[in-house]
Design a protein around this motif. Sequence first.
Motif, PDB file in Angstrom:
ATOM      1  N   ALA A 269      10.900  95.906 -26.342  1.00  0.00           N
ATOM      2  CA  ALA A 269      11.460  95.125 -25.238  1.00  0.00           C
ATOM      3  C   ALA A 269      11.323  93.627 -25.479  1.00  0.00           C
ATOM      4  O   ALA A 269      12.193  92.837 -25.093  1.00  0.00           O
ATOM      5  N   LEU A 270      10.219  93.224 -26.130  1.00  0.00           N
ATOM      6  CA  LEU A 270       9.976  91.798 -26.368  1.00  0.00           C
ATOM      7  C   LEU A 270      10.731  91.261 -27.578  1.00  0.00           C
ATOM      8  O   LEU A 270      10.785  90.050 -27.786  1.00  0.00           O
ATOM      9  N   GLY A 271      11.276  92.144 -28.393  1.00  0.00           N
ATOM     10  CA  GLY A 271      11.959  91.686 -29.597  1.00  0.00           C
ATOM     11  C   GLY A 271      11.033  91.521 -30.781  1.00  0.00           C
ATOM     12  O   GLY A 271      11.414  90.905 -31.785  1.00  0.00           O
ATOM     13  N   LEU A 272       9.826  92.066 -30.672  1.00  0.00           N
ATOM     14  CA  LEU A 272       8.853  91.975 -31.765  1.00  0.00           C
ATOM     15  C   LEU A 272       9.027  93.160 -32.713  1.00  0.00           C
ATOM     16  O   LEU A 272       9.307  94.276 -32.271  1.00  0.00           O
ATOM     17  N   PRO A 273       8.828  92.938 -34.012  1.00  0.00           N
ATOM     18  CA  PRO A 273       8.946  94.063 -34.944  1.00  0.00           C
ATOM     19  C   PRO A 273       7.750  95.003 -34.821  1.00  0.00           C
ATOM     20  O   PRO A 273       6.658  94.589 -34.438  1.00  0.00           O
ATOM     21  N   THR A 274       7.968  96.263 -35.134  1.00  0.00           N
ATOM     22  CA  THR A 274       6.847  97.180 -35.255  1.00  0.00           C
ATOM     23  C   THR A 274       6.084  96.859 -36.538  1.00  0.00           C
ATOM     24  O   THR A 274       6.576  96.136 -37.417  1.00  0.00           O
ATOM     25  N   GLU A 275       4.864  97.370 -36.636  1.00  0.00           N
ATOM     26  CA  GLU A 275       4.105  97.175 -37.876  1.00  0.00           C
ATOM     27  C   GLU A 275       4.879  97.728 -39.066  1.00  0.00           C
ATOM     28  O   GLU A 275       4.967  97.083 -40.124  1.00  0.00           O
ATOM     29  N   GLU A 276       5.477  98.909 -38.893  1.00  0.00           N
ATOM     30  CA  GLU A 276       6.233  99.529 -39.988  1.00  0.00           C
ATOM     31  C   GLU A 276       7.413  98.661 -40.423  1.00  0.00           C
ATOM     32  O   GLU A 276       7.673  98.491 -41.624  1.00  0.00           O
ATOM     33  N   ALA A 277       8.125  98.092 -39.450  1.00  0.00           N
ATOM     34  CA  ALA A 277       9.286  97.248 -39.769  1.00  0.00           C
ATOM     35  C   ALA A 277       8.843  95.961 -40.462  1.00  0.00           C
ATOM     36  O   ALA A 277       9.511  95.473 -41.386  1.00  0.00           O
ATOM     37  N   TYR A 278       7.725  95.386 -40.015  1.00  0.00           N
ATOM     38  CA  TYR A 278       7.237  94.147 -40.612  1.00  0.00           C
ATOM     39  C   TYR A 278       6.819  94.385 -42.060  1.00  0.00           C
ATOM     40  O   TYR A 278       7.142  93.580 -42.952  1.00  0.00           O
ATOM     41  N   VAL A 279       6.117  95.487 -42.304  1.00  0.00           N
ATOM     42  CA  VAL A 279       5.707  95.821 -43.676  1.00  0.00           C
ATOM     43  C   VAL A 279       6.933  96.089 -44.537  1.00  0.00           C
ATOM     44  O   VAL A 279       7.004  95.641 -45.697  1.00  0.00           O
TER      45      VAL A 279
END
Length: 349
Positions: A269-279
């Motif tokens: 909802a906030l537009g933040l990446p998940t840990e998996e997406a960031y990695v």
Amino acid sequence: MSGAGPATAVSALDEAALLGWMDAHVPGFRGPLRAEKFPGGQSNPTFRITSPSGGYVLRRKPPGQLLKSAHAVDREFRVISALAQTDVPVPRALALCADDTVLGTMFYVMQEVRGRVFWDPAMPDSNPAERAAVYDAMNAALAALHSVNVEAVGLQDFGRPGDYFARQVSRWSDQYRASETQRVPAMDQLIAWLGSNRPPDDGRVSLVHGDYRIDNMIFSADAPKLLAIIDWELSTLGHPFSDLAYQCMQWRLPHEGDFRGLAGVDRIALGLPTEEAYVAAYCARMGIDAIPTWTFCLAFSFFRLAAILQGVLKRALDGNGSNPERGLKMGKAVPLLAQMACDLVEAKG
């Protein structure tokens, strides 16, 4: 940098002595000056210096007896000086003072970078598009840092060769024991697990920041542009995955009390990446498929942060911390961090 507050007695600067030194060593400087201490900076007290010639930032070693190899402001000065010739955004280093008689401890001065510091990784005052862009900028800068040719910038001797994780587990175990104030069973268990489960050295070596997180960065006031990465005290030549895991630890830390984590936050909802997406984004930028040692890297990150906070607690108890009250509160997180790491490795089997 923002949020400077009045200097406290434990770390106030001799402004007259500083004025004379800056007159002699900082190109273009004109006095008089005023020094204000930033309220953060648990390790190395940090000050904003204002003067007719502009704004500066001063980082110094804290007073009192210090752990060996800690508070290396000279290393900070060296690394940001070297990175000025790369695509990694850093403040401009101006002068280093190794003479303890000037202010009582070693210090350096750099150019002030004005902008925004996001103290909360959830970025509550931003919108989803800006949050996504800020996190992508951090990811890109981390990949750029790990791609720096250390020989080309003169940092080939900035760390010892050999197995980084072996050296770091040994170093931080020693630091932790040297500042231990009470027995923490989970920390003992974690240290033992790290020693028994360390993966073979894969030969990866890069320049690492050592404390790579959103509140050690300054962004443009009106755009999601990363202007400067700050607080390079823990930088060295090491394993690049340690930086990535340390930052991703924030996805797992609580978002409450003194913790500025992202656990329990609705990241989608906030537009933040998940840990998996960031990695995955980092791996794509670095041209690798995945990180097979991810559980170990995360557990190591929890361990090292716990060891750092134990040192903060010890300095606060000894009366030479930069912010003693906050240091005492942060030190209470050591058992929680150690237990979170133990739970992580147990869940992974």
